[in-house]
Scaffold this active site. Structure first.
Site, short mmCIF file in Angstrom:
data_model
loop_
_atom_site.label_atom_id
_atom_site.label_comp_id
_atom_site.label_asym_id
_atom_site.label_seq_id
_atom_site.Cartn_x
_atom_site.Cartn_y
_atom_site.Cartn_z
N THR A 99 32.73 55.37 17.14
CA THR A 99 33.43 56.21 16.16
C THR A 99 34.94 56.23 16.42
OG1 THR A 99 31.50 57.62 15.81
CG2 THR A 99 33.65 58.56 15.26
N SER A 138 30.36 54.21 7.17
CA SER A 138 30.30 55.04 8.38
C SER A 138 30.60 54.11 9.55
CB SER A 138 28.92 55.67 8.55
OG SER A 138 27.98 54.71 9.00
N ASN A 140 28.60 53.47 11.73
CA ASN A 140 27.37 52.78 12.08
C ASN A 140 27.10 51.51 11.29
OD1 ASN A 140 27.20 54.98 13.70
ND2 ASN A 140 25.54 55.97 12.57
N SER A 316 45.32 25.87 51.96
CA SER A 316 45.26 26.77 53.11
C SER A 316 46.65 27.18 53.54
CB SER A 316 44.53 26.08 54.27
OG SER A 316 44.58 26.88 55.44
N SER A 317 46.73 28.41 54.05
CA SER A 317 48.00 28.89 54.60
C SER A 317 48.12 28.56 56.08
CB SER A 317 48.10 30.41 54.40
OG SER A 317 47.03 31.06 55.09
N LYS A 322 45.18 20.56 53.66
CA LYS A 322 43.87 20.91 53.11
C LYS A 322 43.99 21.20 51.62
CE LYS A 322 39.80 23.65 54.37
NZ LYS A 322 39.35 24.08 53.06
#
Length: 470
Positions: A99, A138, A140, A316-317, A322
């Site tokens: 609604t 409505s 609905n 990768s850090s 990688k």
């Protein structure tokens, strides 16, 4: 600020807002997800299309005058073009069976129409959100119809993205057509195949899902406009049901049809469950394919290393050099989300009671999210991963010639028992299959060598005693 009143009292609103008091109450009540209706532009446009169809229908049936109709149609057209979306502010997850969403649309359209007619926003004595914009409707029937229209538009985009991904897999299948590799079942060596066949199977399986999505989309063409509150048609004039469906079809360019039984259609959400199930099926298949891609590209020196995924970012850090399969990983996660959304939709569908399902807001939000993220996942997988995949044919072929699984190609000639014995002996001794077969004088070396050539692996001819020849 400006004041607006409803049955609960008076509220102050921002003077420049197109939404009204009902929307303001929903803003206060439903601070749930932080995701406003405007986050789903297809849905906002669908709401406007439904309201435009209703206005035109009411005008044709003599319930709306020319000026109000023209102003409301103009407002709806602007919304369908992407304007005013910032005033669709209600949270997508809300109580009330939608609604608040319906009233948000009614108020924005009413206030923009008032502005077009030269009246101030909130001057509902001349054009009212409910009496005029919501006339013959409505929540609905207008809300679920809007959801179905939006879903059809979204699914069209998803099928397009999935189709592009299928085409890319087909291109790769042709590129890898002559690259022999080892097939595997249960992660154990099986029989030879080509990498092209493997990628071709991905194209086929996803192509099937594109067809299933189109089938599911067709279920969304049935709408319940004209059913109003519970499907009995109360407050919808004679002829409205057929005419509004025709008008909405023309506006959206969709082939919509009115449900045979509006009472059933108002309470039933089976089409949404079906769509969700097909989305889950597609997500599961995509995830499986991404699992394969991650496995086939594993390594590069301690894994399968049969294919190379494009390097799109550092992996990768802490480990230099990688590179991780980040694109398949993100698609996996989208798939997990879609599966979870399917559970939500199933529970919400089951929870409906009597003549209405009050939980369509979470169904809509879950479906919109699943489709949007699957669409993005397909495009990302296609453009950022599959198109750039390369193969390592030497690695693949080495696995084939050193595999015990190639004995399967000789089974029609030497029998299963002998083949099993040879496989076991080769595995224990580390010797090649061809050497053991020749040593035991089961076949001459030239015949074994011919049968184990790469071009014979995927189309091995049967011996005379097994192909029906004499």
């Amino acid at each position: 600020m400006r004041s607006e009143s409803d049955g609960l009292g008076t509220m102050e609103l921002p003077a420049q807002s197109y939404y009204g008091v009902h929307t303001a109450r929903a803003l206060a009540n439903f601070a749930i997800s932080g995701i406003p209706l405007s986050s789903y532009p297809e849905f906002v446009k669908a709401l406007a299309a439904v309201k435009q169809a209703a206005a035109l229908t009411n005008h044709e049936l003599g319930l709306l005058d020319d000026l109000r109709t023209e102003a409301m149609v103009a407002a709806c057209t602007e919304i369908r073009l992407g304007l005013l979306h910032g005033d669709f502010v209600v949270d997508v997850i809300q109580g009330g069976a939608g609604t608040s969403t319906n009233m948000n649309a009614n108020e924005v359209i009413a206030n923009r129409a008032l502005e077009i007619l030269g009246h101030p926003r909130g001057d509902y004595g001349y054009l009212h959100p409910i009496d005029h914009v919501n006339l013959s409707q409505s929540t609905n029937d207008s809300y679920p119809t809007s959801i179905k229209v939006a879903l059809q538009l979204q699914l069209t985009d998803l099928v397009g993205a999935l189709g592009e991904l299928v085409d890319t897999f087909r291109v790769k299948a042709a590129e890898f057509a002559d690259m022999v590799k080892l097939g595997r079942t249960q992660l154990q060596d099986a029989v030879p195949m080509t990498l092209g066949q493997e990628f071709g199977s991905y194209a086929v399986t996803l192509g099937e899902d594109a067809e299933r999505l189109l089938e599911a989309r067709s279920l969304l063409s049935e709408i319940n406009l004209g059913g109003t509150a519970i499907g009995t048609g109360l407050n919808a004039p004679y002829g409205y049901r057929e005419l509004v469906c025709r008008n909405l079809s023309e506006i959206t360019e969709l082939q919509l049809r009115s449900a045979d039984d509006l009472i059933e259609a108002t309470q039933d959400v089976g089409a949404f469950v079906q769509v969700s199930g097909v989305l889950k099926r597609t997500a599961v298949k995509l995830s499986k394919i991404c699992n394969d891609l991650r496995l086939l590209s594993s390594g590069p020196r301690a894994g399968f290393n049969e294919i190379n995924l494009p390097a799109v970012q550092a992996g990768s850090s802490i480990m230099p050099g990688k590179v991780n399969p980040v694109i398949p990983e993100v698609v996996n996660q989208v798939a997990f989300e879609v599966v979870g959304n399917d559970v939500t939709i199933s529970m919400a569908a089951e929870a409906g009671q009597l003549q209405l399902n009050a939980f369509e807001p979470i169904i809509a939000h879950s479906l919109f999210t699943s489709i949007r993220h699957l669409d993005a996942a397909c495009s990302t997988l296609d453009r950022r991963c599959i198109r750039g995949i390369t193969a390592n044919p030497d690695t693949m072929y080495s696995s084939v010639v050193n595999s015990i699984g190639v004995i399967t190609a000789l089974t029609p000639w030497i029998g299963y028992a002998a083949a099993a014995r040879i496989a076991k002996q080769a595995l224990l001794t580390g010797r090649a299959i061809v050497d053991v077969v020749v040593e035991e004088k089961l076949m001459p070396v030239n015949q074994v060598t011919a049968l184990l050539q790469p071009e014979a692996f995927t189309a091995i001819p049967l011996p005379p005693t097994m192909n029906g020849s004499s």
